[in-house]
Design a protein around this motif. Sequence first.
Motif, PDB file in Angstrom:
ATOM      1  N   ARG A  78       0.852  -1.192   0.000  1.00 54.99           N
ATOM      2  CA  ARG A  78       0.000   0.000   0.000  1.00 54.99           C
ATOM      3  C   ARG A  78       0.887   1.241   0.000  1.00 54.99           C
ATOM      4  N   THR A  79       0.625   2.136  -0.928  1.00 56.11           N
ATOM      5  CA  THR A  79       1.362   3.396  -0.965  1.00 56.11           C
ATOM      6  C   THR A  79       0.437   4.497  -0.475  1.00 56.11           C
ATOM      7  N   MET A  80       0.992   5.390   0.295  1.00 59.63           N
ATOM      8  CA  MET A  80       0.216   6.489   0.840  1.00 59.63           C
ATOM      9  C   MET A  80       0.397   7.731  -0.041  1.00 59.63           C
ATOM     10  N   ARG A  81      -0.117   8.853   0.416  1.00 59.46           N
ATOM     11  CA  ARG A  81      -0.034  10.105  -0.340  1.00 59.46           C
ATOM     12  C   ARG A  81       1.439  10.449  -0.623  1.00 59.46           C
ATOM     13  N   LEU A  82       1.721  10.854  -1.863  1.00 59.20           N
ATOM     14  CA  LEU A  82       3.060  11.249  -2.318  1.00 59.20           C
ATOM     15  C   LEU A  82       4.092  10.131  -2.140  1.00 59.20           C
ATOM     16  N   SER A  83       3.663   8.886  -2.271  1.00 62.02           N
ATOM     17  CA  SER A  83       4.556   7.737  -2.103  1.00 62.02           C
ATOM     18  C   SER A  83       4.501   6.842  -3.328  1.00 62.02           C
ATOM     19  N   GLU A  84       5.584   6.117  -3.586  1.00 61.34           N
ATOM     20  CA  GLU A  84       5.640   5.147  -4.679  1.00 61.34           C
ATOM     21  C   GLU A  84       6.497   3.970  -4.256  1.00 61.34           C
ATOM     22  N   ALA A  85       6.263   2.828  -4.899  1.00 60.20           N
ATOM     23  CA  ALA A  85       7.062   1.632  -4.644  1.00 60.20           C
ATOM     24  C   ALA A  85       7.378   0.962  -5.969  1.00 60.20           C
ATOM     25  N   ASN A  86       8.563   0.369  -6.062  1.00 58.86           N
ATOM     26  CA  ASN A  86       8.969  -0.361  -7.254  1.00 58.86           C
ATOM     27  C   ASN A  86       9.242  -1.799  -6.851  1.00 58.86           C
ATOM     28  N   LEU A  87       8.544  -2.744  -7.499  1.00 59.00           N
ATOM     29  CA  LEU A  87       8.685  -4.164  -7.181  1.00 59.00           C
ATOM     30  C   LEU A  87       9.212  -4.936  -8.373  1.00 59.00           C
ATOM     31  N   ARG A  88      10.026  -5.947  -8.102  1.00 61.92           N
ATOM     32  CA  ARG A  88      10.456  -6.885  -9.147  1.00 61.92           C
ATOM     33  C   ARG A  88       9.999  -8.274  -8.730  1.00 61.92           C
ATOM     34  N   PHE A  89       9.307  -8.940  -9.645  1.00 57.62           N
ATOM     35  CA  PHE A  89       8.809 -10.290  -9.399  1.00 57.62           C
ATOM     36  C   PHE A  89       9.871 -11.317  -9.755  1.00 57.62           C
ATOM     37  N   ALA A  90       9.698 -12.541  -9.281  1.00 60.71           N
ATOM     38  CA  ALA A  90      10.639 -13.626  -9.562  1.00 60.71           C
ATOM     39  C   ALA A  90      10.742 -13.865 -11.061  1.00 60.71           C
ATOM     40  N   THR A  91       9.718 -13.506 -11.808  1.00 66.49           N
ATOM     41  CA  THR A  91       9.718 -13.682 -13.262  1.00 66.49           C
ATOM     42  C   THR A  91      10.551 -12.619 -13.968  1.00 66.49           C
ATOM     43  N   GLY A  92      11.018 -11.595 -13.226  1.00 59.61           N
ATOM     44  CA  GLY A  92      11.814 -10.526 -13.817  1.00 59.61           C
ATOM     45  C   GLY A  92      11.012  -9.279 -14.141  1.00 59.61           C
ATOM     46  N   GLU A  93       9.701  -9.390 -14.166  1.00 61.79           N
ATOM     47  CA  GLU A  93       8.854  -8.238 -14.458  1.00 61.79           C
ATOM     48  C   GLU A  93       8.895  -7.248 -13.300  1.00 61.79           C
ATOM     49  N   THR A  94       8.687  -5.984 -13.633  1.00 58.17           N
ATOM     50  CA  THR A  94       8.660  -4.956 -12.594  1.00 58.17           C
ATOM     51  C   THR A  94       7.379  -4.141 -12.702  1.00 58.17           C
ATOM     52  N   ILE A  95       6.956  -3.595 -11.571  1.00 58.66           N
ATOM     53  CA  ILE A  95       5.840  -2.653 -11.558  1.00 58.66           C
ATOM     54  C   ILE A  95       6.179  -1.504 -10.623  1.00 58.66           C
ATOM     55  N   ASP A  96       5.659  -0.337 -10.975  1.00 55.49           N
ATOM     56  CA  ASP A  96       5.763   0.837 -10.115  1.00 55.49           C
ATOM     57  C   ASP A  96       4.376   1.091  -9.553  1.00 55.49           C
ATOM     58  N   VAL A  97       4.248   1.029  -8.254  1.00 52.61           N
ATOM     59  CA  VAL A  97       2.974   1.267  -7.591  1.00 52.61           C
ATOM     60  C   VAL A  97       2.921   2.753  -7.256  1.00 52.61           C
ATOM     61  N   ARG A  98       1.986   3.458  -7.851  1.00 52.32           N
ATOM     62  CA  ARG A  98       1.880   4.910  -7.692  1.00 52.32           C
ATOM     63  C   ARG A  98       1.230   5.267  -6.353  1.00 52.32           C
ATOM     64  N   GLU A  99       1.165   6.561  -6.050  1.00 49.86           N
ATOM     65  CA  GLU A  99       0.640   7.006  -4.761  1.00 49.86           C
ATOM     66  C   GLU A  99      -0.822   6.602  -4.562  1.00 49.86           C
ATOM     67  N   ASN A 100      -1.206   6.440  -3.298  1.00 52.30           N
ATOM     68  CA  ASN A 100      -2.569   6.077  -2.891  1.00 52.30           C
ATOM     69  C   ASN A 100      -3.074   4.828  -3.605  1.00 52.30           C
ATOM     70  N   SER A 101      -2.232   3.802  -3.657  1.00 52.05           N
ATOM     71  CA  SER A 101      -2.590   2.560  -4.348  1.00 52.05           C
ATOM     72  C   SER A 101      -2.504   1.375  -3.401  1.00 52.05           C
ATOM     73  N   LEU A 102      -3.194   0.311  -3.766  1.00 52.06           N
ATOM     74  CA  LEU A 102      -3.188  -0.926  -2.995  1.00 52.06           C
ATOM     75  C   LEU A 102      -3.159  -2.095  -3.961  1.00 52.06           C
ATOM     76  N   ILE A 103      -2.139  -2.957  -3.818  1.00 49.87           N
ATOM     77  CA  ILE A 103      -2.053  -4.160  -4.639  1.00 49.87           C
ATOM     78  C   ILE A 103      -1.905  -5.373  -3.739  1.00 49.87           C
ATOM     79  N   ILE A 104      -2.313  -6.515  -4.277  1.00 49.17           N
ATOM     80  CA  ILE A 104      -2.095  -7.796  -3.610  1.00 49.17           C
ATOM     81  C   ILE A 104      -1.327  -8.670  -4.592  1.00 49.17           C
ATOM     82  N   LEU A 105      -0.201  -9.217  -4.144  1.00 54.39           N
ATOM     83  CA  LEU A 105       0.544 -10.129  -4.997  1.00 54.39           C
ATOM     84  C   LEU A 105      -0.320 -11.362  -5.215  1.00 54.39           C
ATOM     85  N   ALA A 106      -0.502 -11.723  -6.452  1.00 48.54           N
ATOM     86  CA  ALA A 106      -1.466 -12.769  -6.787  1.00 48.54           C
ATOM     87  C   ALA A 106      -0.891 -14.162  -6.626  1.00 48.54           C
ATOM     88  N   PRO A 107      -1.749 -15.094  -6.213  1.00 46.79           N
ATOM     89  CA  PRO A 107      -1.315 -16.494  -6.202  1.00 46.79           C
ATOM     90  C   PRO A 107      -1.172 -16.974  -7.638  1.00 46.79           C
TER      91      PRO A 107
END
Length: 175
Positions: A78-107
């Motif tokens: 979960r990213t809060m106001r004015l926050s970002e996160a960058n994730l890399r998955f085991a598959t090599g793919e990356t995502i940037d989670v923008r501010e005020n967002s919520l993701i769940i890593l999928a099974p």
Amino acid sequence: KDPKRWPEILKYNELPTDDPTVALPGMTLRVPVVLIKEAMRSAHMLGLSGEVLYRRKETSDWTGASVGLELFPADSVRTMRLSEANLRFATGETIDVRENSLIILAPPRLDVEARLLKGEVHARRSRLLTASARVVPKSRDTEYSTRVLEVLRTLVQVYAGEASVEAHGKAVDVP
């Protein structure tokens, strides 16, 4: 151990034939992440700015994230106001989670890297699921953003390559 699953491995490798005997000892084969033990299917926090929280699947407490954090299927970010996160998955793919967002890593059963519940994600080759759509890159150079709107509709913008947007039993390729 299961020869019936050879087509799954074939799909991820460029072998000249469907014959499993073509794979010789010493050859390097890419194995789809879904075939690897769940404990090995993870994502890593490559970078973050501002207040980024995570929650393990078996807990209800949100904790401050840090660079290098290892995340597993069903963990949340979960990213809060004015926050970002960058994730890399085991598959090599990356995502940037923008501010005020919520993701769940999928099974792995979902065949996507993450579910976007709120906010926006900028992705390169990652497959995402939202409440109303599934976004699947069509080429290696695909780069796009997905945003969940307040009415739970999904907005997809493709910057490079092409993405397939699947919703309501139909798929549309977005260049």
